[in-house]
Every structure is written in C-alpha cells, then in structure tokens.
Design a protein around this motif. Structure first.
Motif, PDB file in Angstrom:
ATOM      1  N   ASP A  90     -19.990 -14.776  31.629  1.00 44.68           N
ATOM      2  CA  ASP A  90     -19.870 -13.381  31.220  1.00 44.68           C
ATOM      3  C   ASP A  90     -18.687 -12.718  31.927  1.00 44.68           C
ATOM      4  OD1 ASP A  90     -22.166 -14.003  29.938  1.00 44.68           O
ATOM      5  OD2 ASP A  90     -23.477 -12.661  31.064  1.00 44.68           O
ATOM      6  N   TRP A 143     -19.277  -6.402  27.577  1.00 43.17           N
ATOM      7  CA  TRP A 143     -19.427  -7.710  28.215  1.00 43.17           C
ATOM      8  C   TRP A 143     -19.151  -8.813  27.190  1.00 43.17           C
ATOM      9  CZ3 TRP A 143     -20.528  -9.039  33.253  1.00 43.17           C
ATOM     10  CH2 TRP A 143     -20.915  -8.000  34.107  1.00 43.17           C
ATOM     11  N   SER A 144     -18.421  -9.829  27.633  1.00 41.93           N
ATOM     12  CA  SER A 144     -18.306 -11.042  26.821  1.00 41.93           C
ATOM     13  C   SER A 144     -19.437 -11.980  27.193  1.00 41.93           C
ATOM     14  CB  SER A 144     -16.959 -11.728  27.062  1.00 41.93           C
ATOM     15  OG  SER A 144     -16.919 -12.246  28.378  1.00 41.93           O
ATOM     16  N   ASN A 145     -19.698 -12.966  26.360  1.00 49.76           N
ATOM     17  CA  ASN A 145     -20.700 -13.983  26.678  1.00 49.76           C
ATOM     18  C   ASN A 145     -20.287 -15.293  26.026  1.00 49.76           C
ATOM     19  OD1 ASN A 145     -22.180 -14.298  23.965  1.00 49.76           O
ATOM     20  ND2 ASN A 145     -22.171 -12.078  24.284  1.00 49.76           N
ATOM     21  N   GLN A 164     -25.928  -8.067  26.083  1.00 49.69           N
ATOM     22  CA  GLN A 164     -25.766  -7.146  27.198  1.00 49.69           C
ATOM     23  C   GLN A 164     -25.526  -5.732  26.670  1.00 49.69           C
ATOM     24  OE1 GLN A 164     -26.320  -8.176  30.185  1.00 49.69           O
ATOM     25  NE2 GLN A 164     -26.319 -10.398  29.770  1.00 49.69           N
ATOM     26  N   HIS A 222     -24.325 -11.228  36.782  1.00 48.07           N
ATOM     27  CA  HIS A 222     -25.321 -11.823  35.898  1.00 48.07           C
ATOM     28  C   HIS A 222     -25.800 -13.201  36.351  1.00 48.07           C
ATOM     29  CE1 HIS A 222     -23.941  -9.160  32.271  1.00 48.07           C
ATOM     30  NE2 HIS A 222     -24.612  -8.501  33.195  1.00 48.07           N
ATOM     31  N   ARG A 224     -16.549  -8.839  32.139  1.00 46.99           N
ATOM     32  CA  ARG A 224     -16.723  -7.418  31.833  1.00 46.99           C
ATOM     33  C   ARG A 224     -15.377  -6.730  31.638  1.00 46.99           C
ATOM     34  NH1 ARG A 224     -20.148  -3.192  35.685  1.00 46.99           N
ATOM     35  NH2 ARG A 224     -20.679  -1.693  34.021  1.00 46.99           N
TER      36      ARG A 224
END
Length: 289
Positions: free
Chosen positions: A149, A272-274, A189, A136, A151
């Motif tokens: 980010d 996905w984290s953000n 995401q 990303h 995953r």
C-alpha cells in the motif's frame, strides 16, 4: 682302539666348537640386523616428527595470514563507513552491446507500471515531523507483513514524497501518472477527493537523489533539495493522467515531491494504492529498444 676313541672325541669337540661359533655368528648377525632396524626406525621417527612439525607450522602460518586478512577486511569495512556508499552494479551485463549490434531483434512490450518503493508525507506546518511508516502492516505467526500500500496525500500544508527504482532494461522512457477513483467507488481503504472540483493541480518536483532514501528520517526540514520542477499535473477524479515522457535510466533511483499548486483550498486529497488496483501516484515505463 684308544686312537679311534681319541679321534672320535676330537671330532665331537670340533663339531661342538663349530656349532657354538655358528650360533655366536648368527647371534652377532641378528644383533646387527636389530641394531640396523632400530636405527632405521629412529630415523623414520625423526623424519615423521620433522614432517609433522613442518605441517603444523604451515597450518599455523595459513591461520595467521587468514586472521590478518580478516582483520584487514574489517578495518577496510570500517573505513568505508556505510553500505550507502557502495556502488550499484548493472545486472544487465552485455545487453547494450547485444542490441546495438543489430543482430538481435527485441520483443515488443506494452507499458510497465512501476509503483513507488515507498511513499511518505511531509508537512510545512510541522517541518521536523516524521510521519508514521508502514501504517498497514500486520502481525502474523511469522512476523510483521508489509503490504504494498502507498499513500498519496496532499493539502495546503502536506506534501507526499515518493521514490522509485527503475529496474527494467529497455523500458527507459517514463511518465509520471496520477490515477484517482471515481466518487462513490468502493475501495479497500478509506479515501477522500477534492470536494468542490473534479480536478486538482499538482506541482511535481524532482528531488536531488541518487540512492535509496531513508523513509524513517524524512521530514519537511530534512527533505532533499528540489532539482527541477518536472511538471504541473492536472489530476482528475475517475481518470488517469500522466506527464510528458522523459528518459529514466535502468538502475536509477528517482524521487518526487507532490504538492498542491499554491494554497488552493480545494486541493485536499487522500488516496491509498493497493496490490489489486493502482491508485495514486506511479510511473508508466515505455519500451526504448
């Protein structure tokens, strides 16, 4: 009359003689003074030359010593081999003694969320494959920017490896956590959840590591060995679940492999984290002081 003239002439001659002698004596004295001054100047010039030569010699010696020391440092650096062998120093110097003395009462803190320093995937179906890194990131006027980010992707063949760096002093009781979004949540995401069930069983294996891993070189074949099975976690859609708590020393590096239990078909999951919301896999740190 003649005698008087003779006496006068004689006096004049004597006066002229004495004047000439005085001038010659003065000239001799001046010559001696000039000679002495020239001799002093010559000695001073020689002394200055010797001092300058000594200073130049000292500076050259210092330069040679510095050069030798630099060469030696470079040789020592080459013998060390890599920065991967350097020691990580404890930044919290003296805090152990401070808090064990009982003279200071620590403040109370709630849990801390420690996100992975990186997360990548490995595949048992393609053991030598190295998955793409930093998918990303984007290009700006100042270069590439990498978002935070991370995953979490698991399936019957794909596992996720995540590494953490435990930093905070006095927050050395940890629990691994998995948080999944609800079905239909709008996330920045794209994501996928298990189709058939709202729960998925995940095996969590602690890997044998003590230093940062190289994300660009990780594959199923090159992964670190499993040190121990930490837990089997039942991740549930729309909830956060965590493992039993365990000790996690400040300054340590921890790495885990998250895999599906067995070959369960309903295990497929991709989240996905953000930076605005913590999804996927992370560590909760709890206070120990």
């Amino acid at each position: 009359m003649n005698d008087m003239l003779r006496d006068t002439s004689k006096e004049e001659e004597d006066h002229e003689s004495s004047t000439l002698l005085g001038k010659r004596e003065d000239e001799n004295i001046d010559s001696e003074v000039v000679g002495n001054r020239m001799e002093v100047s010559s000695k001073q010039a020689k002394l200055g030359y010797y001092i300058s030569a000594a200073l130049i010699s000292i500076l050259l010696l210092i330069d040679m010593i510095a050069f030798i020391l630099v060469i030696r440092m470079l040789l020592d650096a080459n013998t060390i081999g890599s920065e991967d062998t350097l020691e990580f120093r404890n930044p919290y110097i003296g805090l152990d003694e401070l808090y064990t003395s009982g003279k200071v009462k620590p403040s109370t803190y709630s849990r801390l969320v420690n996100e992975p320093r990186f997360a990548t995937q490995i595949s048992s179906a393609d053991p030598d494959r190295v998955f793409p890194v930093d998918l990303h990131r984007w290009l700006t006027d100042f270069g590439f920017v990498s978002p935070s980010d991370r995953r979490l992707k698991v399936s019957t063949t794909v596992s996720t490896i995540a590494q953490f760096h435990v930093l905070d002093y006095g927050m050395e009781r940890c629990a691994l956590a998995v948080r999944l979004p609800k079905r239909g949540d709008i996330l920045p995401q794209p994501y996928s959840l298990p189709v058939a069930h709202d729960a998925v069983a995940l095996d969590i294996c602690e890997l044998s590591v003590s230093r940062p891993l190289e994300e660009q070189a990780l594959s199923f074949a090159a992964r670190p060995p499993c040190l121990r099975k930490l837990a089997t976690l039942q991740a549930r859609v729309g909830e956060e679940v965590e493992t039993p708590r365990f000790d996690c020393k400040s300054g340590s590096f921890l790495a885990y492999q998250i895999s599906c239990v067995g070959s369960e078909e309903s295990c497929d999951m991709d989240v996905w984290s953000n930076q605005n919301a913590t999804w996927g896999f992370y560590i909760n740190q709890y206070q120990t002081l």
